[in-house]
Structures are given as structure tokens and as C-alpha cells.
Scaffold this motif. Structure first.
Motif, PDB file in Angstrom:
ATOM      1  N   VAL A  13       4.051  25.300   6.071  1.00  0.00           N
ATOM      2  CA  VAL A  13       3.512  25.515   7.367  1.00  0.00           C
ATOM      3  C   VAL A  13       2.102  25.457   7.560  1.00  0.00           C
ATOM      4  N   ALA A  16       0.081  22.566   7.079  1.00  0.00           N
ATOM      5  CA  ALA A  16       0.611  22.250   7.930  1.00  0.00           C
ATOM      6  C   ALA A  16      -1.120  22.603   9.406  1.00  0.00           C
ATOM      7  N   HIS A 103       5.895  11.265  11.004  1.00  0.00           N
ATOM      8  CA  HIS A 103       5.468  12.868  10.855  1.00  0.00           C
ATOM      9  C   HIS A 103       6.227  13.519  12.028  1.00  0.00           C
ATOM     10  N   ALA A 110      10.911  18.642  13.159  1.00  0.00           N
ATOM     11  CA  ALA A 110      10.636  20.042  11.951  1.00  0.00           C
ATOM     12  C   ALA A 110      11.474  20.601  11.203  1.00  0.00           C
ATOM     13  N   LEU A 114      12.267  20.932   6.997  1.00  0.00           N
ATOM     14  CA  LEU A 114      11.709  21.922   6.195  1.00  0.00           C
ATOM     15  C   LEU A 114      13.328  22.200   5.688  1.00  0.00           C
ATOM     16  N   ALA A 133       7.095  17.212   1.493  1.00  0.00           N
ATOM     17  CA  ALA A 133       6.300  17.772   1.777  1.00  0.00           C
ATOM     18  C   ALA A 133       5.330  16.908   2.274  1.00  0.00           C
ATOM     19  N   ILE A 136       4.502  17.048   6.138  1.00  0.00           N
ATOM     20  CA  ILE A 136       3.878  17.902   6.410  1.00  0.00           C
ATOM     21  C   ILE A 136       1.835  18.485   6.339  1.00  0.00           C
ATOM     22  N   ARG A 146       2.197  18.623  15.554  1.00  0.00           N
ATOM     23  CA  ARG A 146       3.315  18.414  14.305  1.00  0.00           C
ATOM     24  C   ARG A 146       3.156  20.222  13.599  1.00  0.00           C
ATOM     25  N   LEU A 150       5.794  22.548  13.359  1.00  0.00           N
ATOM     26  CA  LEU A 150       6.784  23.614  12.505  1.00  0.00           C
ATOM     27  C   LEU A 150       6.623  24.362  12.505  1.00  0.00           C
TER      28      LEU A 150
END
Length: 161
Positions: A13, A16, A103, A110, A114, A133, A136, A146, A150
């Protein structure tokens, strides 16, 4: 992520979030996220310079989002030109993902990503975790949206413990 940085949910995260902020500031990462206090290979979208910068210097400090130092790197365009050029690149950002590979841009999406990552990593399935992944870490014009989704999802996961 660089190989030395464990692919934990918080690290992913943060990667990202860092990538989203770099996109806002007209930088392009050329290597995996190394963490805050390690030099990161990137390219300046204003002039094409490539070199290592510390993410901790670019993200701002104590609630002030102004990157430090103000000068991007030696040999860059004049500081007076930065704001206009950065605004031009920022105008390319969107709040919705139009990528072929969608995405996650909502908290629900999200959470799904995750949760899948968490399950894959608990089963010691490294290659599968890397596949999860992908949404992300890939470039996306909606990278800010995004990153926000996340962070909200990660906060929800960590408070459910």
C-alpha cells in the motif's frame, strides 16, 4: 518492491501511495519501491533526467506536501517552470481506471485485492501473491484514487484484527 523489501500489505500500500504521489509530481519510478529511506531510481518527466532520489525527500513533511528540496535535481529546468509543467502532467490523471486490466479504485475492490494477497501470502504462494500485487503496483492514470482506496481497505483490515 525491491527484492529486500518484504511484500507485506502495508509495504504494498505504501508503494502504491508513493507511486501515486510521484506521478503527481511528474516523476516515473524506474525500479521497485525501496522504502522511504532508500534511494529510488526514477526519471524526471520534466526533462528526462534519470537518477536516484529519496522518496522521503519527495513526499513532503509534517503535513506539508511540498517536496524537499525544491530543486528537483542538478541540471533540471528552471524552478519557475516546474509548477506549470507539473500541472500539465497532473491533468492526465483521472479518478476512474480505464486500463485494460482494471485496477482497484473503490474500497470494495481494494479489499478484494488485499484479501486475495493476504490469502496467497499465507499459503506461501509467492508467484500467486505477485499476480495479486499487479493491480496495486502497475501504472494507472487513477493511481491517486487507487492509493486512497487501498489505504482505506488496509485500515479496515488492520482494525478487524
Amino acid at each position: 518492491l525491491i527484492p529486500d523489501l518484504r511484500p507485506t500489505l502495508p509495504n504494498l500500500v505504501r508503494a502504491a501511495e508513493a507511486t501515486a504521489r510521484l506521478t503527481e509530481l511528474a516523476w516515473t519510478p524506474l525500479a521497485g519501491y525501496p522504502g522511504a529511506d532508500q534511494p529510488w531510481l526514477m526519471q524526471c518527466r520534466l526533462c528526462g533526467w534519470e537518477g536516484r532520489r529519496f522518496w522521503s525527500h519527495l513526499r513532503g513533511r509534517n503535513g506539508d506536501p511540498t517536496p524537499r528540496p525544491i530543486i528537483r535535481h542538478p541540471g533540471c529546468l528552471p524552478v519557475a517552470d516546474h509548477a506549470e509543467l507539473i500541472a500539465k502532467f497532473a491533468a492526465e490523471l483521472t479518478t476512474t481506471c480505464e486500463c485494460e486490466f482494471k485496477h482497484p479504485t473503490t474500497e470494495r475492490q481494494a479489499l478484494d485485492v488485499l484479501s486475495s494477497l493476504k490469502n496467497a501470502s499465507q499459503g506461501n504462494s509467492g508467484p500467486l501473491a505477485l499476480l495479486y500485487a499487479r493491480p496495486i503496483l502497475e501504472p494507472c492514470p487513477a493511481s491517486n484514487t487507487r492509493a486512497t482506496a487501498l489505504r482505506c481497505a488496509l485500515n479496515r483490515i488492520t482494525t478487524q484484527k
